[in-house]
Scaffold this active site. Structure first.
Site, PDB file in Angstrom:
ATOM      1  N   ASP A 147       3.376  55.822 -62.817  1.00 22.57           N
ATOM      2  CA  ASP A 147       4.830  55.800 -63.065  1.00 22.57           C
ATOM      3  C   ASP A 147       5.163  55.671 -64.550  1.00 22.57           C
ATOM      4  O   ASP A 147       6.212  55.143 -64.922  1.00 22.57           O
ATOM      5  CB  ASP A 147       5.509  54.644 -62.306  1.00 22.57           C
ATOM      6  CG  ASP A 147       5.132  54.610 -60.832  1.00 22.57           C
ATOM      7  OD1 ASP A 147       5.296  55.652 -60.169  1.00 22.57           O
ATOM      8  OD2 ASP A 147       4.667  53.554 -60.365  1.00 22.57           O
ATOM      9  N   LYS A 154       4.714  60.610 -66.976  1.00 23.58           N
ATOM     10  CA  LYS A 154       3.839  61.741 -67.326  1.00 23.58           C
ATOM     11  C   LYS A 154       4.557  63.072 -67.209  1.00 23.58           C
ATOM     12  O   LYS A 154       4.336  63.981 -68.012  1.00 23.58           O
ATOM     13  CB  LYS A 154       2.606  61.750 -66.418  1.00 23.58           C
ATOM     14  CG  LYS A 154       1.705  60.549 -66.582  1.00 23.58           C
ATOM     15  CD  LYS A 154       0.531  60.596 -65.631  1.00 23.58           C
ATOM     16  CE  LYS A 154       0.903  60.417 -64.188  1.00 23.58           C
ATOM     17  NZ  LYS A 154       1.515  59.123 -63.865  1.00 23.58           N
ATOM     18  N   ARG A 189       9.557  48.494 -58.400  1.00 23.34           N
ATOM     19  CA  ARG A 189       8.300  48.271 -59.103  1.00 23.34           C
ATOM     20  C   ARG A 189       8.244  46.859 -59.668  1.00 23.34           C
ATOM     21  O   ARG A 189       9.258  46.298 -60.073  1.00 23.34           O
ATOM     22  CB  ARG A 189       8.154  49.290 -60.237  1.00 23.34           C
ATOM     23  CG  ARG A 189       8.076  50.724 -59.741  1.00 23.34           C
ATOM     24  CD  ARG A 189       8.003  51.715 -60.886  1.00 23.34           C
ATOM     25  NE  ARG A 189       8.039  53.090 -60.379  1.00 23.34           N
ATOM     26  CZ  ARG A 189       8.778  54.066 -60.887  1.00 23.34           C
ATOM     27  NH1 ARG A 189       9.534  53.826 -61.955  1.00 23.34           N
ATOM     28  NH2 ARG A 189       8.762  55.265 -60.353  1.00 23.34           N
ATOM     29  N   LYS A 192      10.081  54.849 -72.364  1.00 21.32           N
ATOM     30  CA  LYS A 192      11.023  53.777 -72.021  1.00 21.32           C
ATOM     31  C   LYS A 192      11.121  52.674 -73.072  1.00 21.32           C
ATOM     32  O   LYS A 192      11.331  51.501 -72.753  1.00 21.32           O
ATOM     33  CB  LYS A 192      10.678  53.194 -70.650  1.00 21.32           C
ATOM     34  CG  LYS A 192      10.866  54.203 -69.512  1.00 21.32           C
ATOM     35  CD  LYS A 192      10.964  53.547 -68.166  1.00 21.32           C
ATOM     36  CE  LYS A 192      11.367  54.557 -67.097  1.00 21.32           C
ATOM     37  NZ  LYS A 192      11.566  53.945 -65.776  1.00 21.32           N
ATOM     38  N   GLY A 236       5.161  61.311 -57.824  1.00 22.28           N
ATOM     39  CA  GLY A 236       6.518  61.780 -58.045  1.00 22.28           C
ATOM     40  C   GLY A 236       6.801  61.884 -59.525  1.00 22.28           C
ATOM     41  O   GLY A 236       6.908  60.876 -60.210  1.00 22.28           O
ATOM     42  N   HIS A 237       6.871  63.106 -60.045  1.00 23.41           N
ATOM     43  CA  HIS A 237       7.135  63.309 -61.466  1.00 23.41           C
ATOM     44  C   HIS A 237       8.595  63.714 -61.635  1.00 23.41           C
ATOM     45  O   HIS A 237       9.031  64.745 -61.131  1.00 23.41           O
ATOM     46  CB  HIS A 237       6.206  64.400 -62.027  1.00 23.41           C
ATOM     47  CG  HIS A 237       4.779  63.968 -62.085  1.00 23.41           C
ATOM     48  ND1 HIS A 237       3.751  64.818 -62.407  1.00 23.41           N
ATOM     49  CD2 HIS A 237       4.202  62.762 -61.873  1.00 23.41           C
ATOM     50  CE1 HIS A 237       2.602  64.156 -62.376  1.00 23.41           C
ATOM     51  NE2 HIS A 237       2.865  62.911 -62.054  1.00 23.41           N
ATOM     52  N   GLN A 265      -0.715  59.454 -60.620  1.00 23.52           N
ATOM     53  CA  GLN A 265      -0.968  58.014 -60.658  1.00 23.52           C
ATOM     54  C   GLN A 265      -1.458  57.595 -62.058  1.00 23.52           C
ATOM     55  O   GLN A 265      -1.129  58.250 -63.028  1.00 23.52           O
ATOM     56  CB  GLN A 265      -1.968  57.602 -59.560  1.00 23.52           C
ATOM     57  CG  GLN A 265      -1.432  57.686 -58.145  1.00 23.52           C
ATOM     58  CD  GLN A 265      -1.610  59.051 -57.529  1.00 23.52           C
ATOM     59  OE1 GLN A 265      -2.617  59.714 -57.712  1.00 23.52           O
ATOM     60  NE2 GLN A 265      -0.631  59.494 -56.765  1.00 23.52           N
TER      61      GLN A 265
END
Length: 428
Positions: A13, A16, A303, A329, A40-41, A222
């Protein structure tokens, strides 16, 4: 020779997809090498958000050919949904999507068994998408591959045999409703006509492309700390997200790889169960989760959040041979009075700078922090790295120094335009 691998350097997460999307502008092929639809990208282009689970992120660059390698386990239902979605958005896939004929299929019994395992006494926090059971069957040599779709007699025999065996487990061990073999046969017999135009011997395709001087970007799913061999086992994924997984998952030689880009957040997150030394179960952790919108793009699960773990990152850099990093981020840290970085662990009164995959030891590790001043400014609108607050740039410099790997870019938001480069973008 230009083959670059992009890896998640933490517990997944990390963002990527956005980095792959940016780096795809300068390559010819983007190839996915492991995992399944549990990945999930998320990519934001303008005001449009796209979430991809199987098709490589580079598909949004019109000149790119995308490859789903043999190391990926494919849920054909999810694949067809993704293909239809992209086509509805005007993204052309004809001639631009190639799927390995050796990739294994995720079957309905894999997803059912995954959910049943998670309801048992030893859950590990999977997504329930059937990934682990599919890799289990692959290793047990009873899996069903894309190439099997092309021969209906072989396909029917293997599906019947597998469902007969799996139904015994489903009904007798878990007391659940057995699967309808005839319905599954009917559904899977149709998939060959739906995906036939995309099926390719991708190992030969990629090696021919590399020999011809094509630029290839390899994309994992991942993160390295979830690697089956080198992660926090058993709280790991069922494949090898590390850079070495690209050679097996795509059928290319390790000598072809010229660089490895590690993607990491400016802090650390983890989904599911397992040890997490820098986890913050307080207001700061809540702030990171809220400001960072830290909810799984595949499952929506919240998360777990914590400070940046440089011990884990150095371990990841070693495993992957990371040559440069992208930090995502950074904007989420805005508003904090101080920011901490874990530079070592303390265990039974002894300091250690080495990451542990022994769960009992890792669970007892206490983080040793260095503290840095924060910044109050909202940096999401900053368009130049040099316009960042000095404290933000100091934080990046400190992380770079502590992990010993160059940070080639930092993102201050989810869009393409919010990636900042401290130097020349070409220095990637």
């Amino acid at each position: 020779m230009s083959v670059r691998v992009v890896v998640g350097a933490q517990w997944g997460d990390e963002g990527k997809g956005k980095l792959v999307d940016i780096l795809s502008r300068d390559v010819d092929i983007v190839a996915r090498y492991q995992g399944g639809a549990n990945a999930g990208h998320t990519i934001e282009i303008g005001d449009q958000k796209y979430v991809l689970h199987l098709i490589p992120s580079g598909i949004f660059n019109e000149h790119i050919v995308t490859v789903i390698g043999n190391g990926v386990v494919i849920d054909p239902v999810a694949l067809m949904e993704e293909i239809r979605f992209l086509e509805s958005q005007g993204v052309s896939l004809r001639g631009r999507l190639k799927i390995s004929h050796n990739a294994h299929l995720i079957m309905p019994y894999h997803k059912l068994l995954d959910s049943l395992y998670e309801k048992g006494q030893s859950p590990i926090g999977t997504t329930g998408r059937g990934i682990g059971p599919a890799y289990y069957d692959k290793a047990a040599r009873i899996g069903i591959r894309i190439v099997d779709l092309l021969d209906h007699d072989i396909l029917e025999a293997r599906i019947r045999r597998n469902i007969e065996d799996k139904n015994q487990i489903i009904s007798k061990i878990y007391d659940a409703q057995e699967l309808d073999v005839e319905r599954i046969l009917e559904e899977y017999m149709r998939f060959d006509t739906l995906i036939d135009e995309y099926v390719t011997d991708t190992a030969h395709y990629l090696n021919d492309a590399i020999r011809d001087g094509k630029r290839v970007l390899c994309e994992g799913a991942q993160g390295a700390l979830l690697d089956l061999d080198h992660g926090t086992y058993p709280y790991v994924t069922s494949s090898s997200p590390v850079s070495g997984g690209a050679t097996i998952g795509l059928g290319i030689p390790p000598t072809a790889i010229s660089s490895v880009v590690g993607v990491m957040k400016a802090y650390t997150t983890r989904v599911g169960l397992g040890p997490f030394p820098t986890e913050l179960e307080d207001a700061t952790g809540d702030h990171l989760r809220s400001a960072g919108q830290e909810f799984g793009s595949t499952t929506g699960r919240p998360r777990r959040c914590g400070w940046f773990d440089a011990v884990a990152m150095r371990y990841s850099a070693m495993l992957n041979g990371i040559t440069s990093c992208g930090m995502t981020k950074l904007d989420v840290l805005s508003g904090l009075d101080e920011i901490k970085v874990c530079v070592a662990y303390e265990y039974d009164g002894k300091r250690s700078e080495r990451f542990q995959t022994n769960l009992k030891r890792l669970e007892r590790m206490h983080p040793v922090y260095e503290t840095f001043p924060g910044w109050k400014e909202d940096i999401s609108g900053v368009t130049s790295f040099h316009d960042l607050p000095q404290t933000a740039r100091d934080y990046i410099d400190a992380v770079e120094r502590i992990i010993g790997v160059r940070i080639a870019c930092a993102s201050v938001g989810p869009e393409r335009s919010q990636i900042l480069f401290p130097g020349n973008e070409a220095q990637w």
